[in-house]
Design a protein around this motif. Structure first.
Motif, mmCIF file in Angstrom:
data_model
loop_
_atom_site.group_PDB
_atom_site.id
_atom_site.type_symbol
_atom_site.label_atom_id
_atom_site.label_comp_id
_atom_site.label_asym_id
_atom_site.label_seq_id
_atom_site.Cartn_x
_atom_site.Cartn_y
_atom_site.Cartn_z
ATOM 1 N N THR A 1 60.453 6.778 -7.038
ATOM 2 C CA THR A 1 60.071 5.374 -7.011
ATOM 3 C C THR A 1 59.231 5.010 -8.233
ATOM 4 O O THR A 1 58.106 5.486 -8.390
ATOM 5 N N TYR B 1 48.939 -3.230 -3.300
ATOM 6 C CA TYR B 1 48.940 -2.667 -1.955
ATOM 7 C C TYR B 1 47.549 -2.150 -1.579
ATOM 8 O O TYR B 1 47.087 -2.304 -0.446
ATOM 9 N N HIS C 1 60.308 5.376 -1.415
ATOM 10 C CA HIS C 1 60.285 4.426 -0.305
ATOM 11 C C HIS C 1 60.878 3.108 -0.779
ATOM 12 O O HIS C 1 60.820 2.781 -1.971
ATOM 13 N N ASP C 2 61.402 2.311 0.172
ATOM 14 C CA ASP C 2 61.752 0.940 -0.152
ATOM 15 C C ASP C 2 60.453 0.134 -0.156
ATOM 16 O O ASP C 2 59.396 0.638 0.220
ATOM 17 N N PRO C 3 60.489 -1.154 -0.602
ATOM 18 C CA PRO C 3 59.244 -1.926 -0.670
ATOM 19 C C PRO C 3 58.449 -1.934 0.631
ATOM 20 O O PRO C 3 57.225 -1.774 0.623
ATOM 21 N N ALA C 4 59.136 -2.102 1.759
ATOM 22 C CA ALA C 4 58.431 -2.100 3.038
ATOM 23 C C ALA C 4 57.823 -0.725 3.312
ATOM 24 O O ALA C 4 56.697 -0.607 3.812
ATOM 25 N N GLY C 5 58.560 0.310 2.967
ATOM 26 C CA GLY C 5 58.061 1.662 3.160
ATOM 27 C C GLY C 5 56.878 1.961 2.265
ATOM 28 O O GLY C 5 55.955 2.698 2.656
ATOM 29 N N TRP D 1 54.573 -0.154 1.308
ATOM 30 C CA TRP D 1 53.388 -0.771 1.901
ATOM 31 C C TRP D 1 52.863 0.098 3.042
ATOM 32 O O TRP D 1 51.655 0.359 3.139
ATOM 33 N N ALA D 2 53.758 0.584 3.883
ATOM 34 C CA ALA D 2 53.341 1.434 4.996
ATOM 35 C C ALA D 2 52.707 2.721 4.473
ATOM 36 O O ALA D 2 51.696 3.195 5.019
ATOM 37 N N TYR D 3 53.287 3.275 3.408
ATOM 38 C CA TYR D 3 52.748 4.508 2.828
ATOM 39 C C TYR D 3 51.350 4.264 2.263
ATOM 40 O O TYR D 3 50.406 5.025 2.544
ATOM 41 N N ARG E 1 49.208 1.836 2.888
ATOM 42 C CA ARG E 1 48.250 1.504 3.950
ATOM 43 C C ARG E 1 47.858 2.759 4.727
ATOM 44 O O ARG E 1 46.680 2.976 5.048
#
Length: 630
Positions: A31, A483, A568-572, A574-576, A578
């Motif tokens: 990424t 993020y 990760h994708d963009p949503a992933g 953010w989760a990573y 956070r």
């Protein structure tokens, strides 16, 4: 003397991956990360990483790293101010105050490049006025379009015509002397090149840095090149590389010829990965350049030829002349590192012609057939040694074995060594067991490549979970500050990080204003309509952090800012991000809870501090539950 605003403007306009890609073949590494072979130390597996989003580079092998300016400083061996000028020209930005006092202390690279650019146009104009020079080129199969494409020119047979031309364009005597375009005698400076066909030699980025010249008649020397200058070091230059680099990187193949007309002939025949050395043997520095562009690696399969004819790991094809000098050049190439040698092939015309002569007599197809006729360098080198032995006699065969066995024994790949042992027995006409035994005895312990440790151990090698989480959190802060801000990273107290180098990095982040400073910069860039404001703000933020760090911490910041982030994708993402920040916060709260509990155990319940400590403990317990439920 260049204003900071102008430097920032250059940083905003330049994409670091575009600049680095001129020197290094970069490939995706996860990424937002790219990697390739380091241009600053010799390596066989890529450890050089670029993070375009934050505008940083770092080598995990030698520990070097920085921003786009530091990369240009290192790769071009120029000071910071000239690196800014170099990138400003690429970005089409006019810098202010370039002629301040700092510019008068010496000859700048920019001025030397300008002088060479003007010289190219001067020589091309002279060629247009000289029918004999034009006939020299067209008679060798090069029409006007090709001559213009390669910017070939002619130096008039006069004492100082170019000298007077450049003086008229405002160049000082000191600048003219530094160009390498002039010689000095009793009567002062005069044109170095006179009555010659002129080929501009470009840097890998396309700037004219020197010239190769050929006399049209029978005079001597037949070929004359620019001497060593601030711009031009022949051991680090390959003619045509600026044109060929994209094809070399795409095909993972380079064809190395011996002359300027050979490069032109090869390109006209569709072999657009052809380059040539500039009046010197192909050496170690050339090897490093080629390996970086083809993305060479130390894979055991490097150089293994498939049935399709393609070589796994890339190909380096030399088209040496068939004479003794060409064979010596091949043997010098053989002496380079083994992974390079295993990928190297030799193509020699049976009649001893160079590619330009082959094209004149056999056309473009003849040049392509010459390249396709290549044979592995190992085989060529061993057979070259055997040419001097009288193999029809027993004594000659033994002499051949003694000469060739050390070469075969020196092949580090065990399987490849076995294959060449069998081939050697066939070439000699000797028993295979005898040859194998002699090869085994001729060998010795193989040297091991020296490994240079990086400043910080890679994240995946960290065994301490606290150290690992701290490292991951710093990677998020420096690489994904948007993020990190959303996750509340600016609320982290100074004592959050316990690993000393991590705490020093965090101190520098806080000194730079935290990720809030990044957000303010992004908003400012957005208001000015700067493309990719988030990426440019990230680059600025890392630079600000680096400027506020202790000197010994800057390398760690560089490394952390380019370390690959898990895919990760963009949503992933953010989760990573956070999740990492929350993990760090939980660690910090847990550590504080333990400390306060210890203090409570040592405090008398009647002490005034006891209630305050207990209240703080309850607050931390509540905070911990909130983090665990988030």
């Amino acid at each position: 003397m260049i204003p900071r605003e102008d430097i920032d403007k250059v940083r905003e306009r330049i994409q670091i991956e575009d600049i680095v890609s001129d020197y290094v073949s970069l490939r995706n590494a996860g990424t937002g990360s790219m990697k390739g072979l380091c241009p600053f130390h010799d390596e066989k597996t890529p450890s050089f990483h670029v993070r375009p989003h934050v505008g940083r580079w770092h080598c995990f092998g030698c520990g070097e790293g920085g921003d786009v300016f530091s990369f240009v400083e290192r790769i071009e061996h120029i000071p910071f101010i000239e690196a800014v000028q170099f990138l400003a020209r690429k970005a089409g930005i006019e810098l202010r105050d370039e002629k301040g006092p700092s510019q008068n202390r010496g000859v700048t690279r920019a001025r030397l490049v300008d002088a060479h650019t003007i010289a190219v146009e001067f020589y091309r104009d002279q060629l247009a006025k000289n029918p004999a020079a034009q006939e020299f080129l067209t008679g060798r199969g090069f029409d006007r379009d090709v001559i213009d494409s390669f910017e070939v020119g002619y130096s008039p047979d006069s004492w100082d015509e170019l000298l007077r031309h450049l003086r008229g364009r405002g160049f000082t005597e000191k600048e003219l002397a530094a160009t390498g375009l002039f010689s000095t005698g009793n009567r002062g400076m005069y044109d170095r090149f006179r009555g010659r066909i002129m080929w501009p030699i470009h840097s890998i980025t396309g700037e004219t840095i020197g010239f190769g010249a050929r006399i049209m008649g029978d005079g001597q020397p037949k070929y004359l090149n620019t001497p060593e200058t601030q711009l031009y070091q022949k051991s680090k230059v390959l003619y045509g590389l600026d044109r060929a680099k994209k094809q070399i990187s795409t095909e993972r193949k380079v064809v190395i010829v011996e002359g300027y007309t050979d490069v032109m002939a090869a390109h006209l025949a569709g072999i657009e990965s052809a380059v040539a050395t500039c009046g010197t043997a192909f050496g170690t520095e050339h090897t490093k350049i080629v390996r970086r562009l083809i993305g060479d690696s130390a894979s055991p399969s490097a150089g293994v030829q498939l049935s399709s004819g393609r070589s796994v790991g890339g190909e380096i094809i030399f088209t040496f002349d068939g004479d003794e000098a060409g064979q010596k050049a091949a043997l010098r190439a053989y002496e380079e590192d083994q992974s390079f040698a295993a990928q190297t092939f030799i193509a020699v015309d049976k009649e001893g012609r160079d590619p330009a002569d082959v094209r004149q007599q056999d056309g473009d197809e003849g040049v392509r057939e010459l390249v396709e006729s290549r044979e592995p360098l190992f085989a060529f080198a061993i057979r070259s040694v055997l040419k001097g032995a009288r193999l029809e006699t027993a004594e000659g065969r033994v002499a051949g074995l003694r000469a060739a066995a050390p070469m075969v024994a020196g092949i580090r790949d065990r399987v490849l060594r076995g294959e060449y042992t069998r081939q050697l027995s066939g070439w000699l006409g000797m028993d295979e067991d005898t040859v194998r035994t002699y090869v085994r005895n001729a060998g010795g312990p193989q040297g091991q490549a020296r490994q240079t440790p990086a400043q910080l151990a890679p994240r995946n090698q960290l065994r301490d979970p606290i150290e690992r989480i701290e490292r991951e959190a710093l990677e998020v802060i420096l690489q994904m500050p948007n993020y990190a801000r959303a996750a509340g990273v600016d609320d982290l107290p100074a004592e959050t990080f316990v690993v000393p180098v991590h705490r020093s990095v965090h101190d520098a982040i806080r000194a730079a204003g935290g990720v809030a400073a990044y957000a303010a910069k992004e908003e400012e860039l957005q208001s000015r309509g700067v493309p990719d404001p988030a990426g440019k703000a990230s680059s600025w933020f890392v630079e600000e952090v680096s400027e506020r760090a202790e000197p010994e911490v800057v390398a760690a910041i560089s490394q952390i800012s380019v370390a690959p982030i898990p895919q990760h994708d963009p949503a992933g993402l953010w989760a990573y991000a956070r999740g990492i920040i929350l993990s760090l916060l939980r660690l910090g709260v847990t550590r504080q809870i333990g400390e306060i509990r210890g203090r409570l155990q040592r405090t008398d319940p009647d002490d005034d501090n006891y209630v305050a400590l207990f209240t703080r403990l309850m607050q931390l317990e509540k905070q911990k539950r909130a983090y665990e439920e988030a």
